[in-house]
Design a protein around this motif. Structure first.
Motif, mmCIF file in Angstrom:
data_model
loop_
_atom_site.group_PDB
_atom_site.id
_atom_site.type_symbol
_atom_site.label_atom_id
_atom_site.label_comp_id
_atom_site.label_asym_id
_atom_site.label_seq_id
_atom_site.Cartn_x
_atom_site.Cartn_y
_atom_site.Cartn_z
ATOM 1 N N LEU A 212 10.180 -4.699 -3.659
ATOM 2 C CA LEU A 212 11.038 -4.741 -2.480
ATOM 3 C C LEU A 212 10.253 -4.362 -1.230
ATOM 4 O O LEU A 212 10.389 -5.002 -0.176
ATOM 5 C CB LEU A 212 12.229 -3.800 -2.675
ATOM 6 N N SER A 213 9.426 -3.330 -1.325
ATOM 7 C CA SER A 213 8.617 -2.911 -0.178
ATOM 8 C C SER A 213 7.657 -4.014 0.255
ATOM 9 O O SER A 213 7.501 -4.286 1.456
ATOM 10 C CB SER A 213 7.837 -1.645 -0.544
ATOM 11 N N TRP A 214 7.019 -4.659 -0.704
ATOM 12 C CA TRP A 214 6.105 -5.764 -0.399
ATOM 13 C C TRP A 214 6.868 -6.920 0.241
ATOM 14 O O TRP A 214 6.418 -7.530 1.212
ATOM 15 C CB TRP A 214 5.410 -6.205 -1.684
ATOM 16 N N LEU A 215 8.043 -7.215 -0.283
ATOM 17 C CA LEU A 215 8.848 -8.309 0.255
ATOM 18 C C LEU A 215 9.257 -8.037 1.699
ATOM 19 O O LEU A 215 9.143 -8.917 2.562
ATOM 20 C CB LEU A 215 10.084 -8.513 -0.619
ATOM 21 N N LEU A 216 9.735 -6.836 1.980
ATOM 22 C CA LEU A 216 10.151 -6.504 3.348
ATOM 23 C C LEU A 216 8.967 -6.544 4.304
ATOM 24 O O LEU A 216 9.117 -6.920 5.472
ATOM 25 C CB LEU A 216 10.817 -5.126 3.371
ATOM 26 N N ASP A 217 7.786 -6.184 3.806
ATOM 27 C CA ASP A 217 6.583 -6.273 4.638
ATOM 28 C C ASP A 217 6.237 -7.736 4.924
ATOM 29 O O ASP A 217 5.795 -8.073 6.021
ATOM 30 C CB ASP A 217 5.420 -5.574 3.930
ATOM 31 N N CYS A 218 6.441 -8.604 3.931
ATOM 32 C CA CYS A 218 6.213 -10.040 4.156
ATOM 33 C C CYS A 218 7.157 -10.581 5.219
ATOM 34 O O CYS A 218 6.764 -11.409 6.054
ATOM 35 C CB CYS A 218 6.405 -10.811 2.852
#
Length: 396
Positions: A212-218
């Motif tokens: 989720l953290s990686w996705l929100l950063d994307c």
């Protein structure tokens, strides 16, 4: 006198010359150091750029590299989901190239994890994730689902590993992460209450938060378009209900996203949760879709506990009776599980349909005695006609 003045003048000239020479040397010294620093900065920038350019690019066009499939077949390490039909009873079953998926392996010293032939490019990684969802997770004949989860979970870790090594970004990266987050969110609901040997909620939570953290950063750094961003932003807040960090992230979003219906509803639920207003949380929860309910479900036991505590103080009287069906309606439960919930917290069920609240009798249940699985009927009502594949692909 004249001699003294002359000597003083000579001494002043020498001092001035010395200071000038010192300034010149200092300037040269700092100039060289500045040029060196500038050179170092340019070198770092070039090194970073070179690092981006030299990131390995996968060339494997199958879900499992040929070398790994051969090695696991020789070592009899194939999962039965990957075995070629008709060879199941052979001493060393053969692997099916169309069903075998690269497994996760921990980095080890001396092991080359950057071999392009063992890395799958982004398009193949997305195809692999779709196969894991459509043919494994959503399959009706592969049972038990704890084994299905274990297989898909491991293979998704392998997908993530390939993405990190290749520094994958862009729309394929977002599509993979969105499906991974949905799968892990759904699993947190479906496998809730299973024995730890079959399902560990902490490990699932760790990987869900990382994805989720990686996705929100994307979302924050990518160019888009990201049509599912509103859904995933709301999902992240509902899953991390009560988290100051999650709420702060939402408040820093652009107005367009912050005012979208899904995010607005999630913010309202989060506000009610922080205000310890369980009745409002439960009422607003009825407006959530199935996957959002899956994200929220782990907080429902806390809301029910707060509700019974408030009522135990507000209606604490020997002569006061509260209708059981009314409480069950607030909790979106049938009367039988609502009665069990009340009894676990020390609330007396009188004549089978009346509740007697008492602040002195309120007790906390024993650890492990009460699971949020009690509230699965609330979430399951939202699923109805949606398959697992539709939910994870966001077709529900």
């Amino acid at each position: 006198m004249n001699l003294r003045k002359a000597n003083r003048r000579v001494s002043e000239k020498r001092d001035a010359a010395g200071r000038g020479e010192q300034r010149r040397r200092t300037n040269e010294q700092w100039g060289d150091r500045g040029r060196a620093q500038m050179g170092d900065g340019e070198s770092d920038e070039k090194h970073q750029q070179r690092g981006k350019e030299t990131a390995p690019k996968g060339t494997c066009q199958t879900m499992c590299p040929a070398r790994e499939l051969r090695d696991r077949q020789l070592q009899n390490l194939l999962h039965h989901f990957e075995v070629l039909a008709g060879t199941e009873r052979v001493r060393k079953p053969r692997g099916d190239p169309l069903r075998a998926v690269k497994e996760y392996s921990r980095p080890a010293a001396g092991k080359d994890s950057t071999n392009p032939a063992d890395l799958r490019p982004p398009a193949v990684l997305l195809k692999t994730v779709c196969y894991l969802i459509d043919d494994i997770a959503a399959s009706s004949h592969l049972q038990p689902w704890t084994e299905v989860y274990s297989f898909v979970f491991d293979r998704l870790r392998s997908v993530k590993q390939d993405m990190i090594i290749q520094r994958v970004s862009g729309l394929n990266c977002v599509a993979i992460l969105e499906r991974s987050v949905r799968f892990l969110t759904y699993a947190s609901y479906r496998l809730c209450g299973e024995p730890l040997r079959r399902y560990d909620p902490r490990i699932n939570d760790t990987h869900l938060q990382e994805n989720l953290s990686w996705l929100l950063d994307c979302y924050a750094t990518g160019t888009g378009p990201h049509p599912n961003q509103e859904e995933m932003q709301a999902l992240g807040l509902l899953y991390n209900l009560g988290s100051a960090r999650a709420a702060q992230h939402i408040m820093e979003l652009p107005e367009r996203l912050r005012s979208s219906p899904a995010v607005t509803l999630a913010l309202s639920i989060n506000r009610a949760f922080l205000e310890r207003n369980p009745v409002r949380v439960l009422r607003l929860a009825r407006r959530l879709n199935f996957l959002q309910s899956c994200a929220l479900h782990r907080h429902l036991a806390t809301c029910a506990r707060d509700l019974l505590l408030i009522y135990s103080h507000g209606y604490s009287s020997r002569n006061c009776r509260f209708p059981l069906d009314r409480l069950a309606q607030l909790l979106s439960l049938d009367t039988a599980p609502a009665a069990r919930l009340c009894q676990a917290y020390g609330v007396v069920v009188h004549h089978g349909d009346q509740l007697v609240f008492s602040k002195a009798a309120f007790t906390e249940p024993e650890p492990g005695k009460l699971h949020c699985k009690l509230f699965h009927s609330v979430v399951a009502e939202e699923q109805r006609d949606f398959s697992v594949g539709n939910i994870i692909h966001d077709c529900a």
